[in-house]
Design an enzyme around this catalytic site. Structure first.
Site, PDB file in Angstrom:
ATOM      1  N   LYS A  62       0.815  -1.214   0.000  1.00  0.00           N
ATOM      2  CA  LYS A  62       0.000   0.000   0.000  1.00  0.00           C
ATOM      3  C   LYS A  62       0.856   1.275   0.000  1.00  0.00           C
ATOM      4  O   LYS A  62       0.420   2.325  -0.442  1.00  0.00           O
ATOM      5  CB  LYS A  62      -0.976  -0.018   1.161  1.00  0.00           C
ATOM      6  CG  LYS A  62      -2.034  -1.099   0.939  1.00  0.00           C
ATOM      7  CD  LYS A  62      -3.113  -1.142   1.979  1.00  0.00           C
ATOM      8  CE  LYS A  62      -4.128  -2.225   1.649  1.00  0.00           C
ATOM      9  NZ  LYS A  62      -3.580  -3.589   1.792  1.00  0.00           N
TER      10      LYS A  62
HETATM   11  C1  PLP Z   1      -4.220  -4.647   1.081  1.00  0.00           C
HETATM   12  C2  PLP Z   1      -3.507  -5.937   0.888  1.00  0.00           C
HETATM   13  C3  PLP Z   1      -3.977  -6.921  -0.016  1.00  0.00           C
HETATM   14  C4  PLP Z   1      -5.248  -6.741  -0.811  1.00  0.00           C
HETATM   15  O1  PLP Z   1      -5.117  -5.786  -1.810  1.00  0.00           O
HETATM   16  P1  PLP Z   1      -6.428  -5.175  -2.528  1.00  0.00           P
HETATM   17  O2  PLP Z   1      -5.956  -4.067  -3.364  1.00  0.00           O
HETATM   18  O3  PLP Z   1      -7.318  -4.737  -1.399  1.00  0.00           O
HETATM   19  O4  PLP Z   1      -7.039  -6.298  -3.315  1.00  0.00           O
HETATM   20  C5  PLP Z   1      -3.228  -8.075  -0.167  1.00  0.00           C
HETATM   21  N1  PLP Z   1      -2.108  -8.290   0.531  1.00  0.00           N
HETATM   22  C6  PLP Z   1      -1.624  -7.371   1.401  1.00  0.00           C
HETATM   23  C7  PLP Z   1      -0.381  -7.686   2.156  1.00  0.00           C
HETATM   24  C8  PLP Z   1      -2.299  -6.170   1.613  1.00  0.00           C
HETATM   25  O5  PLP Z   1      -1.815  -5.276   2.497  1.00  0.00           O
END
Ligand code: PLP
Length: 478
Positions: A115
């Protein structure tokens, strides 16, 4: 570039520019913003991307989405700054696991999960727009552990932002809590709510629903439906694919999926001209998307905890963007579909929409047992440690990626040290934190317990944002 909501009537007369879409996040009609058209890159342009640094590539990709909201130089400066603190010079490096099999490491940012790649950009874009308008904003959010720290790192020390993150007291891991409570920035507050994650979310929703409060403190959010986040995530699909020979070689991607934001960015990359062979989503036991792709039925069930908590989601907000596209970009029809989904828990997608979705993405479900087995297997084969989310991506890639020599890239969305217990259980090795977080467990914490009570939380926020005279209180009151 102009934007429309996925739920607005098809005449598309009302459009917004990037700046408004950035600040608004969600559309007032409950829909998500999408561009009126997706910019295209030719094969020759994509070939030229091979020579660019990550921030330079990001500027190429974001420029058409940003339009005239930012000058090219300003955009590039923001991107250079956003990625300056990452702990790998490639920003999103590829690691080879085996013949034609690669891991795209998206954990080199401040909170060691993917993120950061979008939020570090979003926080800076937000701050720049507010500065230009002479405004401040108060970011409020709820977290079950993971997204809170990424939002905090994105907003810390930004001149025009204050951020308040609510988390359930005693229900996050120590690493997750410390990534939030050890940030010593005057514009960051974390509140340990005596309640569950759902209570935290309800408090945030209630603050947004309190119109006078919302207006007085200019509440805003940096959540996963912001278009700027999607756009910033498109970049690493291009970066990794050109490193593997795109546009002259097609590449497959496997993405551990929760809110559908990450994999949707892969879909946008393909629409922009990147030759993506297969786009595979990996889900855990919360498999609503897997069931939709397999059967055409999307039915909500209860969220169950799993080893991959960032994917413990039933309603994937960003899926609405794909649904809009496969439903003929008809906002009126989509608004009705979403209203019915909300009311009945079952999505009335047409057979055509399902068929089109299946042509675009494949899906694979991995339970906790298989997740552990995959962590063990990759460690035995390669010596690499995978976090549980990344393990699901590799499993999905192996199950559904092409076996004809097309490079298969699994997105490693978190560092193994973010979920150390599962990794140790599977491999016997306790993964250590990277250098920039090595002293996390001994840093001074600032915990602020607060009652599960709207009035208490609002009073705390009000007391801790700078007033109209610009004077703030920089000490936590509890
Ligand atoms: C947020 C997250 C996801 C999911 O990603 P999306 O964009 O919500 O589908 C998967 N793995 C990790 C480690 C995350 O932090």
């Amino acid at each position: 570039m102009r934007y429309i909501s996925t739920r607005q009537p098809a005449d598309h007369r009302h459009t917004l520019g990037f700046e408004d879409v950035l600040i608004a996040g969600l559309a007032p009609d409950g829909g998500l913003y999408v561009p009126t058209e997706i910019p295209q890159f030719s094969a020759a342009e994509i070939r030229r991307f091979r020579r660019l640094s990550y921030p330079e590539l990001a500027a190429e990709i974001l420029a058409p989405f940003v339009g005239d909201a930012f000058h090219r130089d300003e955009l590039l400066a923001i991107l250079e700054d956003a990625y300056a603190g990452f702990d790998h010079r490639a920003i999103a490096p590829l690691k080879q696991l085996g013949s034609g099999e690669f891991l795209l490491e998206l954990f080199h940012g401040p909170t060691i999960a993917f993120k950061d790649y979008a939020l570090q950009v979003l926080g800076r874009l937000f701050d720049a727009v507010l500065a230009r308008r002479g405004e401040r904003a108060t970011i409020v959010g709820a977290t079950s552990g993971d997204t809170g720290s990424a939002a905090i790192e994105a907003c810390r020390d930004r001149d025009n932002l204050d951020i308040f993150i609510l988390y359930p007291h005693g229900r996050t891991s120590a690493v997750q809590r410390r990534q939030m409570t050890t940030v010593a920035a005057p514009n960051v507050r974390t509140l340990a709510v005596e309640g569950s994650f759902d209570d935290c979310q309800d408090l945030v929703k209630a603050m947004f629903a309190d119109a006078p409060f919302r207006a007085r403190h200019r509440l805003s959010a940096v959540n996963s439906i912001n278009w700027a986040r999607i756009a910033a995530q498109v970049v690493y699909y291009f970066a990794s694919a050109v490193a593997l020979g795109a546009p002259d070689v097609p590449v497959s991607f496997a993405v551990p999926t929760g809110n559908f934001g990450n994999v949707y960015a892969g879909h946008v990359a393909r629409r922009m001209g990147l030759p993506v062979a297969e786009l595979v989503i990996g889900t855990n036991r919360n498999d609503i998307l897997y069931r939709f792709v397999e059967t055409g039925e999307m039915t909500i069930s209860a969220v169950e905890p799993s080893l991959s908590p960032s994917m413990d989601i039933q309603v994937s907000s960003n899926f609405e963007r794909l649904l809009f596209e496969v439903s003929g970009r008809d906002g009126t029809a989509l608004a009705a579909i979403m209203a019915s989904f909300r009311k009945t828990g079952r999505l009335p997608a047409s057979p055509e929409a399902w068929a089109e979705t299946r042509a675009l993405i494949r899906a694979h479900r991995v339970d906790d047992e298989e997740t552990r087995a995959m962590i063990r297997e990759i460690h035995r084969e390669t010596g690499e440690l995978l976090d549980p989310h990344s393990a699901i991506a590799v499993a999905a890639s192996r199950a559904k990626g092409l076996k004809d020599g097309t490079p298969r890239v699994a997105l490693a969305c978190a560092h193994p040290a973010k979920f150390p217990d599962v990794v140790e259980e599977a491999t016997g090795i306790y993964p250590s934190l990277p250098a920039h977080l090595a002293d996390l467990m001994t840093r001074a914490e600032r915990e602020t317990p607060i009652a599960n009570d709207l009035a208490a939380v609002e009073a705390y926020v009000a007391a801790n944002v700078p007033g109209f005279n610009g004077v703030g209180t920089n000490e936590a009151s509890a």
